[in-house]
Scaffold this motif. Structure first.
Motif, PDB file in Angstrom:
ATOM      1  N   GLN A   1       0.849  -1.198   0.000  1.00  0.00           N
ATOM      2  CA  GLN A   1       0.000   0.000   0.000  1.00  0.00           C
ATOM      3  C   GLN A   1       0.882   1.244   0.000  1.00  0.00           C
ATOM      4  OE1 GLN A   1      -2.550   0.329   3.409  1.00  0.00           O
ATOM      5  NE2 GLN A   1      -3.680   2.075   2.616  1.00  0.00           N
ATOM      6  N   LEU A   2       0.457   2.264  -0.718  1.00  0.00           N
ATOM      7  CA  LEU A   2       1.189   3.524  -0.787  1.00  0.00           C
ATOM      8  C   LEU A   2       0.239   4.657  -0.448  1.00  0.00           C
ATOM      9  CD1 LEU A   2       3.050   2.938  -4.178  1.00  0.00           C
ATOM     10  CD2 LEU A   2       3.990   2.668  -1.884  1.00  0.00           C
ATOM     11  N   VAL A   3       0.722   5.600   0.352  1.00  0.00           N
ATOM     12  CA  VAL A   3      -0.092   6.751   0.757  1.00  0.00           C
ATOM     13  C   VAL A   3       0.712   8.013   0.544  1.00  0.00           C
ATOM     14  CG1 VAL A   3      -1.351   7.868   2.608  1.00  0.00           C
ATOM     15  CG2 VAL A   3      -1.347   5.364   2.447  1.00  0.00           C
ATOM     16  N   GLU A   4       0.203   8.912  -0.315  1.00  0.00           N
ATOM     17  CA  GLU A   4       0.872  10.188  -0.580  1.00  0.00           C
ATOM     18  C   GLU A   4       0.353  11.255   0.372  1.00  0.00           C
ATOM     19  OE1 GLU A   4      -0.064   8.483  -4.812  1.00  0.00           O
ATOM     20  OE2 GLU A   4      -1.098   8.732  -2.897  1.00  0.00           O
ATOM     21  N   SER A   5       1.203  12.241   0.611  1.00  0.00           N
ATOM     22  CA  SER A   5       0.804  13.422   1.365  1.00  0.00           C
ATOM     23  C   SER A   5       1.693  14.579   0.947  1.00  0.00           C
ATOM     24  CB  SER A   5       0.898  13.169   2.870  1.00  0.00           C
ATOM     25  OG  SER A   5       2.229  12.867   3.237  1.00  0.00           O
ATOM     26  N   GLY A   6       1.276  15.787   1.334  1.00  0.00           N
ATOM     27  CA  GLY A   6       2.116  16.954   1.116  1.00  0.00           C
ATOM     28  C   GLY A   6       1.690  17.883   0.002  1.00  0.00           C
ATOM     29  N   GLY A   7       0.631  17.525  -0.716  1.00  0.00           N
ATOM     30  CA  GLY A   7       0.173  18.413  -1.770  1.00  0.00           C
ATOM     31  C   GLY A   7      -0.450  19.675  -1.199  1.00  0.00           C
ATOM     32  N   GLY A   8      -0.768  20.614  -2.092  1.00  0.00           N
ATOM     33  CA  GLY A   8      -1.393  21.848  -1.661  1.00  0.00           C
ATOM     34  C   GLY A   8      -1.285  22.921  -2.707  1.00  0.00           C
ATOM     35  N   LEU A   9      -1.527  24.146  -2.285  1.00  0.00           N
ATOM     36  CA  LEU A   9      -1.488  25.309  -3.163  1.00  0.00           C
ATOM     37  C   LEU A   9      -0.240  26.131  -2.857  1.00  0.00           C
ATOM     38  CD1 LEU A   9      -2.810  27.280  -5.195  1.00  0.00           C
ATOM     39  CD2 LEU A   9      -4.028  28.285  -3.243  1.00  0.00           C
ATOM     40  N   VAL A  10       0.475  26.498  -3.893  1.00  0.00           N
ATOM     41  CA  VAL A  10       1.693  27.282  -3.727  1.00  0.00           C
ATOM     42  C   VAL A  10       1.812  28.256  -4.886  1.00  0.00           C
ATOM     43  CG1 VAL A  10       3.141  25.611  -4.937  1.00  0.00           C
ATOM     44  CG2 VAL A  10       4.167  27.107  -3.216  1.00  0.00           C
ATOM     45  N   GLN A  11       2.464  29.366  -4.659  1.00  0.00           N
ATOM     46  CA  GLN A  11       2.693  30.323  -5.737  1.00  0.00           C
ATOM     47  C   GLN A  11       3.852  29.875  -6.616  1.00  0.00           C
ATOM     48  OE1 GLN A  11       3.185  34.180  -3.867  1.00  0.00           O
ATOM     49  NE2 GLN A  11       1.030  34.659  -4.213  1.00  0.00           N
ATOM     50  N   ALA A  12       3.857  30.328  -7.841  1.00  0.00           N
ATOM     51  CA  ALA A  12       4.954  30.030  -8.753  1.00  0.00           C
ATOM     52  C   ALA A  12       6.274  30.476  -8.122  1.00  0.00           C
ATOM     53  CB  ALA A  12       4.743  30.733 -10.087  1.00  0.00           C
ATOM     54  N   GLY A  13       7.273  29.639  -8.266  1.00  0.00           N
ATOM     55  CA  GLY A  13       8.572  29.896  -7.655  1.00  0.00           C
ATOM     56  C   GLY A  13       8.732  29.289  -6.280  1.00  0.00           C
ATOM     57  N   GLY A  14       7.631  28.823  -5.707  1.00  0.00           N
ATOM     58  CA  GLY A  14       7.662  28.239  -4.384  1.00  0.00           C
ATOM     59  C   GLY A  14       8.053  26.773  -4.395  1.00  0.00           C
ATOM     60  N   SER A  15       7.950  26.159  -3.215  1.00  0.00           N
ATOM     61  CA  SER A  15       8.372  24.770  -3.036  1.00  0.00           C
ATOM     62  C   SER A  15       7.315  23.973  -2.282  1.00  0.00           C
ATOM     63  CB  SER A  15       9.680  24.713  -2.234  1.00  0.00           C
ATOM     64  OG  SER A  15      10.728  25.369  -2.908  1.00  0.00           O
ATOM     65  N   LEU A  16       7.303  22.685  -2.546  1.00  0.00           N
ATOM     66  CA  LEU A  16       6.497  21.729  -1.796  1.00  0.00           C
ATOM     67  C   LEU A  16       7.296  20.434  -1.681  1.00  0.00           C
ATOM     68  CD1 LEU A  16       2.874  21.918  -3.305  1.00  0.00           C
ATOM     69  CD2 LEU A  16       3.542  22.541  -0.977  1.00  0.00           C
ATOM     70  N   ARG A  17       7.031  19.667  -0.628  1.00  0.00           N
ATOM     71  CA  ARG A  17       7.623  18.343  -0.515  1.00  0.00           C
ATOM     72  C   ARG A  17       6.511  17.322  -0.383  1.00  0.00           C
ATOM     73  NH1 ARG A  17      11.657  15.568   3.921  1.00  0.00           N
ATOM     74  NH2 ARG A  17       9.748  15.551   5.167  1.00  0.00           N
ATOM     75  N   LEU A  18       6.479  16.390  -1.303  1.00  0.00           N
ATOM     76  CA  LEU A  18       5.528  15.295  -1.255  1.00  0.00           C
ATOM     77  C   LEU A  18       6.182  14.090  -0.582  1.00  0.00           C
ATOM     78  CD1 LEU A  18       4.038  15.432  -4.871  1.00  0.00           C
ATOM     79  CD2 LEU A  18       3.382  16.742  -2.844  1.00  0.00           C
ATOM     80  N   SER A  19       5.364  13.333   0.126  1.00  0.00           N
ATOM     81  CA  SER A  19       5.822  12.104   0.763  1.00  0.00           C
ATOM     82  C   SER A  19       4.990  10.932   0.269  1.00  0.00           C
ATOM     83  CB  SER A  19       5.693  12.197   2.284  1.00  0.00           C
ATOM     84  OG  SER A  19       6.490  13.247   2.795  1.00  0.00           O
ATOM     85  N   CYS A  20       5.622   9.775   0.197  1.00  0.00           N
ATOM     86  CA  CYS A  20       4.956   8.544  -0.200  1.00  0.00           C
ATOM     87  C   CYS A  20       5.361   7.469   0.813  1.00  0.00           C
ATOM     88  CB  CYS A  20       5.379   8.139  -1.600  1.00  0.00           C
ATOM     89  SG  CYS A  20       4.773   6.528  -2.152  1.00  0.00           S
ATOM     90  N   ALA A  21       4.425   7.104   1.676  1.00  0.00           N
ATOM     91  CA  ALA A  21       4.695   6.110   2.711  1.00  0.00           C
ATOM     92  C   ALA A  21       4.235   4.741   2.227  1.00  0.00           C
ATOM     93  CB  ALA A  21       3.978   6.493   4.000  1.00  0.00           C
ATOM     94  N   ALA A  22       5.135   3.770   2.311  1.00  0.00           N
ATOM     95  CA  ALA A  22       4.831   2.425   1.835  1.00  0.00           C
ATOM     96  C   ALA A  22       4.645   1.477   3.010  1.00  0.00           C
ATOM     97  CB  ALA A  22       5.964   1.929   0.940  1.00  0.00           C
ATOM     98  N   SER A  23       3.780   0.511   2.811  1.00  0.00           N
ATOM     99  CA  SER A  23       3.589  -0.555   3.796  1.00  0.00           C
ATOM    100  C   SER A  23       3.415  -1.868   3.042  1.00  0.00           C
ATOM    101  CB  SER A  23       2.385  -0.264   4.692  1.00  0.00           C
ATOM    102  OG  SER A  23       1.204  -0.160   3.916  1.00  0.00           O
ATOM    103  N   GLY A  24       3.513  -2.958   3.794  1.00  0.00           N
ATOM    104  CA  GLY A  24       3.385  -4.270   3.157  1.00  0.00           C
ATOM    105  C   GLY A  24       4.738  -4.770   2.683  1.00  0.00           C
TER     106      GLY A  24
END
Length: 123
Positions: A1-24
């Motif tokens: 199983q995989l679960v993503e997190s960390g999305g959202g709204l950001v202005q151009a030039g900005g940063s985000l970090r997405l995470s993908c947690a695995a199990s099994g």
């Protein structure tokens, strides 16, 4: 199983970090990849990393801006996204590929998928 997190709204030039947690059966994963998709469009390759050695691969549109990494102690893969552009807006999915052999771009060989996380980049 995989679960993503960390999305959202950001202005151009900005940063985000997405995470993908695995199990099994995580030890069977050769590549963990990130793909993105907009409505009515194909799901495109963004980046992938080998679970064992951490070798990273990138799509041309994100090279130099995105960094993929993994922490096997946490069974988590990260996608650090810098210098974001409006065209990076999409639903981002992580997925697991158990075939290896240089197949990290082949969508059809990723058999386990997360639910996706929305990234919106405003201009």
């Amino acid at each position: 199983q995989l679960v993503e997190s960390g999305g959202g709204l950001v202005q151009a030039g900005g940063s985000l970090r997405l995470s993908c947690a695995a199990s099994g059966r995580t030890e069977s994963n050769i590549y963990i990849g990130w793909f993105r998709q907009n409505p009515g469009k194909d799901r495109d390759f963004v980046a992938a990393v080998t679970r064992s050695s951490g070798i990273a691969y990138y799509g041309d549109s994100v090279k130099g801006r995105f960094t993929i990494s993994r922490d096997n102690t946490k069974n988590t893969v990260y996608l650090q996204m810098n210098s974001l552009k409006p065209e990076d807006t999409a639903v981002y999915y992580c997925a697991a590929n158990r075939y290896g052999g240089g197949t990290y771009r082949q969508l059809s060989l990723y058999r386990v998928w997360g639910q996706g996380t929305q990234v919106n980049v405003s201009s």
